[in-house]
Design a protein around this motif. Structure first.
Motif, short mmCIF file in Angstrom:
data_model
loop_
_atom_site.label_atom_id
_atom_site.label_comp_id
_atom_site.label_asym_id
_atom_site.label_seq_id
_atom_site.Cartn_x
_atom_site.Cartn_y
_atom_site.Cartn_z
N THR A 113 71.52 40.99 -0.64
CA THR A 113 71.07 39.64 -0.98
C THR A 113 71.15 39.46 -2.50
N LEU A 114 71.67 38.29 -2.90
CA LEU A 114 71.87 37.96 -4.31
C LEU A 114 71.40 36.53 -4.56
N ALA A 115 70.91 36.28 -5.77
CA ALA A 115 70.53 34.92 -6.16
C ALA A 115 71.26 34.56 -7.44
N GLY A 116 71.63 33.30 -7.53
CA GLY A 116 72.32 32.81 -8.72
C GLY A 116 73.33 31.75 -8.37
N ASP A 117 73.69 30.93 -9.34
CA ASP A 117 74.62 29.83 -9.08
C ASP A 117 76.07 30.22 -9.27
N HIS A 118 76.35 31.13 -10.18
CA HIS A 118 77.73 31.49 -10.49
C HIS A 118 77.86 33.01 -10.61
N VAL A 119 77.57 33.69 -9.50
CA VAL A 119 77.61 35.15 -9.49
C VAL A 119 79.07 35.63 -9.46
N TYR A 157 80.97 47.00 8.03
CA TYR A 157 80.52 45.61 7.99
C TYR A 157 79.74 45.39 6.70
N GLN A 158 80.08 44.34 6.02
CA GLN A 158 79.42 43.99 4.76
C GLN A 158 78.91 42.55 4.85
N PHE A 159 77.61 42.37 4.64
CA PHE A 159 76.98 41.05 4.72
C PHE A 159 76.44 40.70 3.34
N VAL A 160 76.92 39.62 2.76
CA VAL A 160 76.49 39.20 1.44
C VAL A 160 75.76 37.86 1.58
N VAL A 161 74.47 37.87 1.24
CA VAL A 161 73.63 36.68 1.37
C VAL A 161 73.40 36.09 -0.01
N SER A 162 73.76 34.82 -0.17
CA SER A 162 73.65 34.17 -1.47
C SER A 162 72.66 33.00 -1.39
N THR A 163 71.70 33.00 -2.32
CA THR A 163 70.73 31.90 -2.41
C THR A 163 70.65 31.41 -3.85
N HIS A 164 70.22 30.17 -4.01
CA HIS A 164 70.10 29.61 -5.35
C HIS A 164 68.98 30.29 -6.14
N PHE A 179 63.13 34.52 5.29
CA PHE A 179 62.82 34.80 3.90
C PHE A 179 61.35 34.51 3.58
N ASP A 180 60.88 35.08 2.48
CA ASP A 180 59.45 35.03 2.17
C ASP A 180 58.99 33.65 1.71
N ARG A 181 59.94 32.78 1.31
CA ARG A 181 59.59 31.43 0.90
C ARG A 181 60.56 30.45 1.52
N PRO A 182 60.14 29.20 1.71
CA PRO A 182 61.06 28.21 2.29
C PRO A 182 62.34 28.13 1.47
N THR A 183 63.47 28.07 2.16
CA THR A 183 64.76 28.04 1.48
C THR A 183 65.77 27.31 2.34
N PRO A 184 66.69 26.58 1.72
CA PRO A 184 67.77 25.99 2.51
C PRO A 184 68.55 27.10 3.21
N ARG A 185 69.31 26.72 4.22
CA ARG A 185 70.06 27.71 4.97
C ARG A 185 70.91 28.56 4.02
N PRO A 186 70.67 29.86 3.96
CA PRO A 186 71.41 30.70 3.00
C PRO A 186 72.88 30.84 3.40
N ALA A 187 73.72 31.06 2.40
CA ALA A 187 75.14 31.33 2.65
C ALA A 187 75.33 32.80 2.94
N VAL A 188 75.93 33.11 4.07
CA VAL A 188 76.16 34.51 4.47
C VAL A 188 77.66 34.73 4.62
N THR A 189 78.21 35.66 3.83
CA THR A 189 79.62 36.03 3.94
C THR A 189 79.70 37.39 4.61
N VAL A 190 80.52 37.48 5.66
CA VAL A 190 80.64 38.73 6.41
C VAL A 190 82.06 39.28 6.24
#
Length: 211
Positions: free
Chosen positions: A98-104, A129-136, A190-201
């Protein structure tokens, strides 16, 4: 028949078992974290150890980063067994990040290789299998989501120990990967409300026999 089977258990934590470094551009620029992580599973079955089954199921929660270098690999090899004395080599690697940021700035490598070396009738499977979860904003997986992932890992352990043929093992491993994606895609995970996260598999399966 000899058996050699080991397991790697679920690991969850902020920057757990990964590396974060700081990149600075001078006094006026704030430090930016770069996440680096590598997960790998390798198995070898031969006439001395007819069965080698291993799996890795890791969760890395890196928080807010500027860049990430992710590497996940599974390599299975069967060597010099016979049809009457066949080998079984299974390597399964699930990497969740899991990663956070706008322009990682992301570099991701995911690879599975099954090698059959003069091994008639052997079963050899490598699945990565690699799952990358991106949130703002930075988010942590909830305890309920971690429990679901732990349950999936236990079933992955059981699947690897089974005697299913390679094609069926692939199908069921894919089904477990789909469950992981479902968990990671749910805002409630997730531990706090969040828009649907982007998941790349990223998925790479290699197996013999392949049908």
């Amino acid at each position: 028949m000899h058996a050699y089977i080991s397991r790697h258990f679920l690991r969850v934590g902020l920057l757990a078992a990964g590396v974060a470094t700081a990149v600075t551009g001078g006094p006026a620029q704030a430090a930016e974290a770069v996440a680096v992580t590598h997960d790998a599973v390798r198995t070898v079955a031969d006439h001395r150890h007819h069965t080698d089954v291993r799996d890795s199921f890791t969760v890395r929660q890196f928080g807010h980063v500027a860049g990430a270098h992710l590497d996940n690999r599974a390599v299975a090899r069967s060597a010099r067994c016979t049809a009457d004395d066949a080998c079984r080599s299974v390597a399964l690697s699930f990497q969740i990040v899991t990663l956070a940021g706008d322009h990682v700035r992301l570099t991701a490598v995911n690879d599975g290789q099954a090698l059959n070396d003069h091994c008639t009738g052997c079963q050899t499977l490598a699945a990565a299998y690699q799952f990358v979860v991106s949130t703002h904003e930075e988010r942590r997986l909830s305890s309920a989501a971690r429990a679901k992932l732990d349950g999936i890992h236990r079933r992955l352990d059981d699947l690897g120990r089974s005697r299913l043929p390679a094609a069926e093992l692939k199908r069921r491993t894919d089904a477990l990967a789909a469950e992981v994606t479902s968990v990671l895609s749910a805002p409630a995970s997730f531990d706090r409300p969040t828009p649907r996260p982007a998941v790349t598999v990223h998925r790479h399966l290699d197996g013999w026999p392949g049908h």
